[in-house]
Motif scaffolding. Structure first.
Motif, PDB file in Angstrom:
ATOM      1  N   VAL A 254       2.063   0.627 -81.063  1.00 12.45           N
ATOM      2  CA  VAL A 254       2.042   1.382 -82.257  1.00 12.45           C
ATOM      3  C   VAL A 254       2.588   2.764 -81.773  1.00 12.45           C
ATOM      4  N   ALA A 255       3.540   3.181 -82.395  1.00 13.06           N
ATOM      5  CA  ALA A 255       4.116   4.558 -82.178  1.00 13.06           C
ATOM      6  C   ALA A 255       4.765   5.300 -83.440  1.00 13.06           C
ATOM      7  N   MET A 256       4.967   6.818 -83.327  1.00 11.13           N
ATOM      8  CA  MET A 256       5.349   7.357 -84.323  1.00 11.13           C
ATOM      9  C   MET A 256       6.421   8.289 -83.887  1.00 11.13           C
ATOM     10  N   ALA A 257       7.472   8.202 -84.955  1.00  9.88           N
ATOM     11  CA  ALA A 257       8.750   8.970 -85.007  1.00  9.88           C
ATOM     12  C   ALA A 257       9.212   9.248 -86.442  1.00  9.88           C
ATOM     13  N   PRO A 258      10.138  10.290 -86.440  1.00 12.19           N
ATOM     14  CA  PRO A 258      10.733  10.350 -87.722  1.00 12.19           C
ATOM     15  C   PRO A 258      11.505   9.068 -88.326  1.00 12.19           C
ATOM     16  N   LEU A 259      11.371   8.908 -89.804  1.00 15.59           N
ATOM     17  CA  LEU A 259      11.929   7.701 -90.221  1.00 15.59           C
ATOM     18  C   LEU A 259      13.477   7.605 -89.831  1.00 15.59           C
ATOM     19  N   ALA A 260      14.169   8.708 -89.906  1.00 13.44           N
ATOM     20  CA  ALA A 260      15.639   8.667 -89.855  1.00 13.44           C
ATOM     21  C   ALA A 260      15.975   8.333 -88.276  1.00 13.44           C
ATOM     22  N   PHE A 261      15.214   8.786 -87.388  1.00 13.06           N
ATOM     23  CA  PHE A 261      15.350   8.280 -85.973  1.00 13.06           C
ATOM     24  C   PHE A 261      15.017   6.744 -85.821  1.00 13.06           C
ATOM     25  N   THR A 262      13.983   6.371 -86.553  1.00 15.91           N
ATOM     26  CA  THR A 262      13.779   4.946 -86.383  1.00 15.91           C
ATOM     27  C   THR A 262      14.766   4.171 -87.167  1.00 15.91           C
TER      28      THR A 262
END
Length: 288
Positions: A254-262
């Motif tokens: 489970v990770a977190m990053a900006p939506l655009a990057f994802t």
């Protein structure tokens, strides 16, 4: 008819499907519950079969058939159908009084933190507490668990997004549904279930039946915390412009990053664009 949610084979089907499917016989099955920490629900009755989902300690199910050490069952929580080893199932027992609110915690044979644990329970497990001993709750199934891990069964979480964030860095596991390993749709399901909002198990079910579809044109300013972003076979939770949370196979956690990057990373892998965004039901306290 979706076999993930409708139990039918050539030789046997659940009685609710009588007149809708062909089968040699129909059954109402027997009620049971999960007595192991986690029970695999597989697509066929063999250890190496695909893992479709997992059931947690205390969750009820209907047992439709038992053959050669495997039970064909239907989950009482989300209606999912599959095969689990018969050893994971016990009688219904006392009604659950509490739920596991910590990601995981040990059950001890006596109220003593130095005693060798006998089981590890996971977030969402359903427990019947029959007594207290100091800082520990005594369980109807035997054993003791730290009381602060538990909440009364009717005391719901207030914010599914806050729940999902507790799983940050938990390992990714296809079909998994516990803090030891879970997939993208299980992260969403567990988080909303803990707030008393039932949620389908798989990504396609969630896209078809959970919340309302937004007319999204790519402007993140139109999104709200908790909106669900979909790709073909994948889902995650939008938090804000800098944070998008999902259990994924690229990070294997489970990770977190900006939506655009994802979105760029998913597209670069050839897995396509965002297919839609849905606004899920929220508890009243967090709906604004």
């Amino acid at each position: 008819m979706d076999k993930r949610l409708n139990a039918y084979r050539d030789d046997l089907a659940e009685i609710a499907l009588e007149g809708q499917v062909s089968a040699s016989r129909f059954t109402s099955g027997d009620l049971g519950r999960i007595v192991t920490a986690v029970a695999p629900l597989r697509r066929s009755p063999r250890p190496g079969a695909p893992l479709d989902t997992e059931l947690l300690f205390g969750e009820e199910l209907t047992v439709l058939d038992r053959t050669d050490g495997w039970a064909w069952v239907k989950s009482g929580r989300d209606g999912y159908v599959g095969y689990t080893p018969t050893g994971t199932i016990g009688p219904v027992g006392p009604a659950p009084t509490h739920r596991m609110a910590a990601l995981r915690g040990f059950v001890f044979p006596r109220p003593d933190l130095k005693a060798p644990p006998i089981m590890t329970l996971h977030f969402g497990s359903r427990l019947a507490v029959v007594g207290e001993s100091g800082a520990y709750a005594e369980l109807a199934d035997g054993g003791y668990i730290y009381s602060d891990y538990l909440r009364p069964i009717d005391e719901l979480e207030a914010d599914p997004v806050a729940v999902a964030l507790q799983f940050l860095h938990a390992p990714y596991l296809w079909g998994g549904r516990s803090s030891l390993g879970l997939d993208c749709s299980a992260l969403v399901q567990l988080s909303w279930q803990s707030c008393g909002i039932e949620c389908p198990r798989d990504t396609d079910m969630q896209f078809d039946n959970f919340g309302s579809l937004l007319n999204y044109d790519g402007d993140e300013n139109s999104l709200k915390r908790g909106d669900l972003v979909f790709w073909k076979g994948h889902i995650g939770i939008w938090l804000d412009r800098d944070r998008f949370l999902h259990s994924n196979a690229s990070d294997m956690k489970v990770a977190m990053a900006p939506l655009a990057f994802t979105a760029e990373r998913i597209a670069a892998k050839g897995e396509g664009p965002i297919t839609g965004i849905r606004r899920p039901p929220m508890p009243i306290a967090t709906a604004s």
